[in-house]
Design a protein around this motif. Structure first.
Motif, mmCIF file in Angstrom:
data_model
loop_
_atom_site.group_PDB
_atom_site.id
_atom_site.type_symbol
_atom_site.label_atom_id
_atom_site.label_comp_id
_atom_site.label_asym_id
_atom_site.label_seq_id
_atom_site.Cartn_x
_atom_site.Cartn_y
_atom_site.Cartn_z
ATOM 1 N N PHE A 7 0.845 -1.192 0.000
ATOM 2 C CA PHE A 7 0.000 0.000 0.000
ATOM 3 C C PHE A 7 0.884 1.247 0.000
ATOM 4 O O PHE A 7 1.879 1.311 0.724
ATOM 5 N N GLU A 8 0.508 2.228 -0.797
ATOM 6 C CA GLU A 8 1.241 3.489 -0.847
ATOM 7 C C GLU A 8 0.422 4.579 -0.182
ATOM 8 O O GLU A 8 -0.810 4.523 -0.142
ATOM 9 N N GLY A 9 1.118 5.558 0.339
ATOM 10 C CA GLY A 9 0.445 6.670 0.995
ATOM 11 C C GLY A 9 1.444 7.494 1.759
ATOM 12 O O GLY A 9 2.584 7.686 1.332
ATOM 13 N N GLY A 10 1.020 8.001 2.921
ATOM 14 C CA GLY A 10 1.894 8.817 3.747
ATOM 15 C C GLY A 10 2.987 7.993 4.396
ATOM 16 O O GLY A 10 3.018 6.753 4.308
ATOM 17 N N LEU A 11 3.878 8.691 5.085
ATOM 18 C CA LEU A 11 5.063 8.038 5.639
ATOM 19 C C LEU A 11 4.736 7.023 6.731
ATOM 20 O O LEU A 11 5.543 6.154 7.024
ATOM 21 N N SER A 12 3.545 7.114 7.332
ATOM 22 C CA SER A 12 3.208 6.210 8.432
ATOM 23 C C SER A 12 2.389 4.999 8.002
ATOM 24 O O SER A 12 2.086 4.143 8.841
ATOM 25 N N ILE A 13 2.028 4.914 6.740
ATOM 26 C CA ILE A 13 1.042 3.897 6.356
ATOM 27 C C ILE A 13 1.547 2.485 6.624
ATOM 28 O O ILE A 13 0.803 1.635 7.117
ATOM 29 N N GLN A 14 2.826 2.208 6.346
ATOM 30 C CA GLN A 14 3.322 0.853 6.598
ATOM 31 C C GLN A 14 3.495 0.578 8.079
ATOM 32 O O GLN A 14 3.356 -0.569 8.520
ATOM 33 N N GLY A 15 3.764 1.597 8.861
ATOM 34 C CA GLY A 15 3.784 1.401 10.303
ATOM 35 C C GLY A 15 2.411 1.032 10.835
ATOM 36 O O GLY A 15 2.277 0.198 11.739
ATOM 37 N N PHE A 16 1.362 1.646 10.265
ATOM 38 C CA PHE A 16 0.001 1.278 10.661
ATOM 39 C C PHE A 16 -0.328 -0.151 10.217
ATOM 40 O O PHE A 16 -1.002 -0.895 10.944
ATOM 41 N N VAL A 17 0.114 -0.536 9.022
ATOM 42 C CA VAL A 17 -0.109 -1.920 8.568
ATOM 43 C C VAL A 17 0.522 -2.895 9.559
ATOM 44 O O VAL A 17 -0.078 -3.905 9.939
#
Length: 788
Positions: A590-600
């Protein structure tokens, strides 16, 4: 008087070519600031037409424009670091954003004899430093009998709040434990979050007007005496279902905009939220101003002009009355590269003045003037009113009133078809003893009125009444309800359950049995609430049904909203877990803001543990040393910055230099790159060439709050330096190596002291392996708005 010689300039100003403006307008630069004057963040005209400017750090500056001359002087006062200025009478009010021991709070300077010197200084109120999310603007009330102030979400309200404050009964109202920002931003910042308050001219007490904002920098009253602000969410959350685009907010009495930290932000569809007037695209709000006093023609004269620091622009918001509230449309007014605008105001000459600065960047004063025929009349417009706005204002006048004789009128208004009136009536109702109206709430049959009554009871009632709210919601959901009504009823149950110590198991079982019917509905706002409630009541079918919903939507943001509560679910089968694992593999892209993979990771980690899929490409480290040809300095490169305009500059060579300096490991540019440092997309809209070069060569010169480190001294004498990711009563989690993603967890009893870190995670010398021509190509490449 200390006059800056370089500011004794000619007022025969030349047009500014790097800022675009609608036809008929002209932009001129008045003055440039140098390092001594600092980076400018706010301003205000005094009664003599002189401009007072506050730098980010340092003393106030007074700029006088007389005929063709401009001069400037330091103001002799102890006030520094103001982010809000207001002249009124013989006083200059200053909202200082600083630590308590450095004067954080509301100050008043007084020129008692009118000689231009402030002989008297007093601090009227104190509040702590909020960094970039701290104390901001001050404006005068429409009646000119009080002050309004706006603060960001890192400053708690003062303790001497009036009992008549319309914003009351706030809470997080989060049923399941949230995910805080995985990069550590705003961790632990709780409601009321950002807020607006009113005080008298002596700052003796404060009336909390509205909250639930994030970090509004400025506020402005329109010609009807209605208050507005411009607020933005954290851009690191882009791509998640809880990200909210920047918004123009109508700041109403008792207003609640619903910002909460991390993944806990409220939906605009919930009845206890004031929805936005209009949203803009991504930006960083700074100063705002209605242009009524300007010499501009329509439609600009009646527009709300709002500044966007990150994209270097001013937007024009055209408002119109919508029932008891307001709606609007947005169009661009100014756009520059760079144009790191922080504040704007209409001068006594009818022209618009803008200053740039912030985060240590270069500053200047600009003038925007209309070159056509100026309007001859004063701006006076009375919008049509069908009585709804008058009713809302009447209800708001009761927000400090505990008279039980208002109950009948409030009961009638709380079922009104206009959402703004219902909201105002509910806030007024919450001032009354809930025992006097709880029976009305629990017996009401009409859904629209029942929702508001039940929300009010959930917010103000006792434990038994909150249990009754949930039970009544179950009963009402047993009948046909419209989508909006179901959202309101489910939200009332959520508030009651989050505020109650416990809810009877039989009621919870009935709720689960009721809302699992037809779940998932395919309507995201309904399902968002149903998922959370079904997980909360531990319904056995919530996991597979939610996984079905995730399969049925292609929206990554919607998938994350569905998946978020599942981290708390307990009824996982092996098949469910395998399905979730497959989803997680896709979510890692998933792409998006800098925190998106941390939320994943935060969503999937508790379920999958060691089976959590890694990112498709791990973040490279900085282990291998960079080549070093020459230790470049500002003095060596700065004289060559004009050469960036040479036709021989190459984007291809710049891209190669960008990679060789390892910029992409830590910085996002467009849609690619790392997430450890600031996003470089549109950097040239907010940073001058000098600022960009300084950020590369001297990364610790100016460190924004979002990337600041903390210095933790332990009781054993050892020192830790890193970014705080999580903090609670028992422990502190610190990122000490951003490249290797090394974290350290420290018990609070081990901590002896804590202070701001003085160095950036970004090491110096990253371009020491490049030639001068490569560095110039690198800067040319970064100056593009998007990665070419």
């Amino acid at each position: 008087m200390h006059v800056f010689p370089q500011l004794l300039l000619c007022m025969l100003l030349h047009p500014v070519e790097h800022i675009t403006v609608p036809p008929g307008f002209l932009v001129e630069k008045v003055i440039d600031a140098d390092a001594e004057q600092g980076s400018w963040v706010c301003m205000d005209f005094d009664s003599e037409g002189r401009l007072v400017i506050a730098p980010e750090r340092g003393r106030l500056i007074r700029v006088t424009m007389t005929g063709e001359a401009v001069d400037a002087e330091w103001i002799d006062s102890p006030v520094e670091r103001a982010q809000g200025l207001l002249h009124h009478g013989d006083s200059l009010y200053c909202n200082v954003n600083a630590p308590l021991d450095e004067g954080g709070g509301l100050h008043r300077l007084r020129d008692l004899d009118g000689d231009g010197t402030f002989e008297h200084h007093e601090q009227l109120a104190r509040w702590d430093w909020g960094g970039e999310h701290g104390a901001h603007a001050i404006i005068l009330s429409p009646e000119e009998d009080s002050l309004y102030l706006v603060h960001g979400n890192h400053v708690r309200p003062p303790e001497n709040l009036l009992e008549t404050s319309p914003l009351r009964n706030w809470d997080e109202d989060v049923l399941l434990e949230r995910l805080w920002d995985p990069r550590g931003h705003a961790v632990g910042r709780m409601s009321p979050a950002g807020y607006v308050m009113e005080t008298d001219f002596d700052g003796s007490s404060f009336r909390l007007v509205a909250g639930g904002l994030r970090n509004p920098y400025d506020i402005a009253f329109n010609h009807c005496g209605e208050l507005f602000t411009y607020d933005a969410d954290m851009e690191w959350d882009i791509g998640t279902g809880w990200y909210r685009y920047p918004r123009i907010v109508h700041v109403v009495s008792g207003g609640e905009t619903g910002w909460r930290g991390g993944s806990a932000k409220w939906s605009d569809a919930w009845p206890d939220v004031n929805p936005p007037v209009v949203e803009t695209d991504v930006g960083s709000p700074t100063g705002i101003r209605f242009a009524y006093d300007s010499s501009f023609p329509e439609p600009w004269r009646s527009a709300l002009l709002v500044s966007d620091w990150s994209w270097g622009r001013v937007l024009a918001v055209h408002l119109h009355q919508d029932g008891a509230g307001w709606k609007g449309t947005v169009e661009p007014f100014l756009k520059g590269r760079p144009f790191n605008i922080t504040d704007l105001d209409v001068g006594p000459d009818g022209h618009l003045y803008c200053i740039t600065g912030g985060r240590g960047t270069s500053s200047a004063l600009y003038r925007v003037r209309w070159t056509g025929i100026a309007p001859e009349d004063d701006y006076v417009v009375t919008p049509p009113d069908d009585g709804t706005r008058v009713l809302r204002l009447a209800l708001e006048s009761w927000h400090g009133d505990t008279d039980p004789g208002r109950l009948d009128d409030l009961y009638a208004a709380i079922g009104h078809e206009d959402r703004s009136i219902r909201f105002a009536a509910r806030v007024a109702l919450e001032r009354l003893d809930p025992d006097s109206w709880s029976a009305l709430a629990l017996e009401e049959e009409e859904h629209r009125r029942a929702i508001e009554l039940l929300v009010a009871l959930a917010r103000t009632g006792n434990e038994a009444q909150r249990n009754q709210v949930v039970g009544r919601v179950v009963d009402l959901l047993g009948r046909p309800v419209a989508v909006g009504e179901e959202i309101g009823l489910l939200r009332a149950a959520m508030i009651a359950m989050s505020r109650a110590e416990s809810v009877d198991e039989k009621i919870l079982r009935r709720l689960g049995e009721r809302i699992v019917i037809g779940y998932p509905t395919g309507m995201l706002e309904v399902d968002r609430l149903r998922t959370t409630l079904l997980v909360s009541v531990d319904h056995p079918d919530v996991v597979p049904l939610t996984l079905d919903a995730m399969d049925d939507t292609s929206s990554h943001a919607s998938q994350l909203l569905y998946a978020l509560p599942l981290r708390h679910a307990t009824n996982w089968t092996e098949l469910d877990r395998e399905r979730f694992l497959e989803w997680s593999k896709g979510a890692r892209r998933f792409e998006g803001g800098l925190s998106i993979q941390g939320f994943v990771e935060g969503i999937a980690g508790p379920v999958l543990g060691d089976d959590l899929p890694p990112l498709p490409t791990g973040t490279p480290g900085m282990d291998e040393p960079l080549p070093s040809l020459h230790a470049w300095t500002m003095d060596e490169i700065q004289p060559h910055l004009p050469r960036l305009d040479e036709p021989s500059r190459s984007l291809d060579r710049g891209r190669i230099a960008y990679e060789e300096a390892r910029c992409s490991l830590c910085h996002r540019f467009g849609t690619t790159g790392g997430d450890l440092g600031p996003d470089l997309t549109a950097a040239s809209s907010r940073f001058s060439r000098h600022d960009l070069l300084e950020a590369i060569l001297e990364p610790s010169a100016h460190i924004t709050d979002q990337y600041a480190t903390s210095r933790i001294e332990l009781v054993d004498g050892s020192i830790l330096v890193g970014r705080i990711l999580e903090r609670n009563r028992d422990r502190l989690r610190l990122l000490v190596d951003p490249y290797g993603m090394e974290e350290v967890v420290v018990s609070t009893v081990e901590i002896a002291s804590e202070s701001p870190g003085e160095t950036s995670f970004m090491p110096a010398g990253l371009v020491n392996g490049l030639t001068l021509e490569q560095i110039l190509d690198l800067l040319h490449y970064i100056e593009q708005e998007q990665a070419p």
